[in-house]
Design a protein around this motif. Structure first.
Motif, short mmCIF file in Angstrom:
data_model
loop_
_atom_site.label_atom_id
_atom_site.label_comp_id
_atom_site.label_asym_id
_atom_site.label_seq_id
_atom_site.Cartn_x
_atom_site.Cartn_y
_atom_site.Cartn_z
N THR A 1 3.27 -31.38 3.05
CA THR A 1 2.63 -31.11 1.77
C THR A 1 3.44 -30.02 1.09
O THR A 1 3.64 -28.94 1.64
CB THR A 1 1.18 -30.63 1.97
OG1 THR A 1 1.20 -29.50 2.83
CG2 THR A 1 0.34 -31.74 2.59
N LYS A 2 3.93 -30.36 -0.08
CA LYS A 2 4.71 -29.35 -0.78
C LYS A 2 3.77 -28.46 -1.57
O LYS A 2 2.70 -28.90 -2.00
CB LYS A 2 5.78 -29.98 -1.66
CG LYS A 2 5.33 -31.02 -2.63
CD LYS A 2 6.54 -31.59 -3.35
CE LYS A 2 6.15 -32.79 -4.16
NZ LYS A 2 7.26 -33.36 -4.90
N PRO A 3 4.17 -27.20 -1.75
CA PRO A 3 3.30 -26.29 -2.49
C PRO A 3 3.17 -26.73 -3.95
O PRO A 3 4.08 -27.36 -4.49
CB PRO A 3 4.03 -24.95 -2.37
CG PRO A 3 5.42 -25.26 -1.97
CD PRO A 3 5.40 -26.59 -1.29
N SER A 4 2.05 -26.39 -4.54
CA SER A 4 1.86 -26.70 -5.96
C SER A 4 1.51 -25.41 -6.70
O SER A 4 0.76 -24.57 -6.20
CB SER A 4 0.78 -27.75 -6.15
OG SER A 4 -0.44 -27.29 -5.61
N VAL A 5 2.06 -25.31 -7.89
CA VAL A 5 1.89 -24.11 -8.71
C VAL A 5 1.34 -24.52 -10.07
O VAL A 5 1.81 -25.49 -10.67
CB VAL A 5 3.24 -23.37 -8.89
CG1 VAL A 5 3.08 -22.18 -9.83
CG2 VAL A 5 3.78 -22.92 -7.53
N LEU A 6 0.36 -23.76 -10.53
CA LEU A 6 -0.22 -23.98 -11.86
C LEU A 6 0.03 -22.72 -12.69
O LEU A 6 -0.35 -21.62 -12.29
CB LEU A 6 -1.72 -24.23 -11.75
CG LEU A 6 -2.52 -24.27 -13.06
CD1 LEU A 6 -2.09 -25.44 -13.94
CD2 LEU A 6 -4.02 -24.35 -12.77
N PHE A 7 0.71 -22.89 -13.83
CA PHE A 7 0.92 -21.79 -14.77
C PHE A 7 -0.10 -21.90 -15.89
O PHE A 7 -0.26 -22.97 -16.48
CB PHE A 7 2.32 -21.86 -15.39
CG PHE A 7 3.43 -21.61 -14.39
CD1 PHE A 7 3.69 -20.33 -13.93
CD2 PHE A 7 4.20 -22.65 -13.92
CE1 PHE A 7 4.71 -20.10 -13.02
CE2 PHE A 7 5.23 -22.42 -13.01
CZ PHE A 7 5.48 -21.14 -12.56
N VAL A 8 -0.79 -20.80 -16.17
CA VAL A 8 -1.85 -20.82 -17.18
C VAL A 8 -1.62 -19.72 -18.20
O VAL A 8 -1.44 -18.55 -17.85
CB VAL A 8 -3.23 -20.58 -16.52
CG1 VAL A 8 -4.34 -20.59 -17.58
CG2 VAL A 8 -3.51 -21.62 -15.45
N CYS A 9 -1.59 -20.10 -19.48
CA CYS A 9 -1.72 -19.11 -20.55
C CYS A 9 -2.62 -19.73 -21.62
O CYS A 9 -2.92 -20.92 -21.56
CB CYS A 9 -0.37 -18.65 -21.10
SG CYS A 9 0.61 -19.87 -21.97
N VAL A 10 -3.07 -18.94 -22.54
CA VAL A 10 -4.12 -19.40 -23.46
C VAL A 10 -3.72 -20.68 -24.18
O VAL A 10 -4.44 -21.67 -24.17
CB VAL A 10 -4.49 -18.29 -24.46
CG1 VAL A 10 -5.49 -18.83 -25.50
CG2 VAL A 10 -5.08 -17.10 -23.73
N HIS A 11 -2.53 -20.69 -24.80
CA HIS A 11 -2.16 -21.82 -25.64
C HIS A 11 -1.31 -22.87 -24.94
O HIS A 11 -1.09 -23.95 -25.48
CB HIS A 11 -1.45 -21.34 -26.90
CG HIS A 11 -2.29 -20.42 -27.74
ND1 HIS A 11 -3.50 -20.80 -28.26
CD2 HIS A 11 -2.11 -19.13 -28.11
CE1 HIS A 11 -4.03 -19.78 -28.93
NE2 HIS A 11 -3.21 -18.75 -28.84
N ASN A 12 -0.81 -22.56 -23.73
CA ASN A 12 0.05 -23.47 -22.98
C ASN A 12 1.19 -23.96 -23.87
O ASN A 12 1.57 -25.12 -23.85
CB ASN A 12 -0.77 -24.66 -22.42
CG ASN A 12 0.02 -25.56 -21.47
OD1 ASN A 12 -0.15 -26.76 -21.47
ND2 ASN A 12 0.88 -24.99 -20.66
#
Length: 135
Positions: free
Chosen positions: A4-15
């Motif tokens: 299982t490869k790692p998963s990353v979620l980037f979050v900012c208000v407006h994306n």
């Protein structure tokens, strides 16, 4: 054997700026070793054209991306959630790694102001890759 490869979620208000640049770098630098997502709590209509131009200078094309709404499913599916100033709008789930990257907002800025933000994002993404996928 499945890895299982790692998963990353980037979050900012407006994306539209920071999270899109971060996702662009992570996709470019990590290839298929890490799953990459980005989202915003209040997505813009389109990606910041200055962010697109700044990434194009690095040879990374993010024009195909669209700002996406942050969903609880995206957070649940991610191992690492990196917020970029979205405050309390990010849902919290135990067992996830959360980081807040304090970065200037490129919205409304010219290319000269966006380049240092882009470069800092690259440094942080490179450090993240070395943690998640040791050489």
């Amino acid at each position: 054997m499945t890895t299982t490869k790692p998963s990353v979620l980037f979050v900012c208000v407006h994306n539209a700026g920071r999270s899109q640049m971060a996702a662009g770098y992570l996709t470019h630098l990590a290839g298929d070793r890490i799953d990459v997502r980005s989202a915003g709590s209040a997505p813009a209509d389109q990606i910041n054209p200055v962010a697109v131009a700044a990434m194009a200078e690095e040879g990374i094309d993010i024009t195909g991306e669209q700002p996406k709404i942050l969903t609880t499913d995206a957070v649940k599916a991610s191992d690492v959630v990196i917020t970029m100033g979205c405050g309390d709008t990010c849902p919290y789930y135990p067992g996830k790694r959360y980081e807040d990257w304090v970065l200037d907002d490129p919205a409304g800025q010219g290319i000269d102001a966006v380049r240092p933000i882009r470069d800092e994002i690259r440094q942080r993404v490179e450090a993240l890759i070395s943690e998640l996928v040791p050489a």
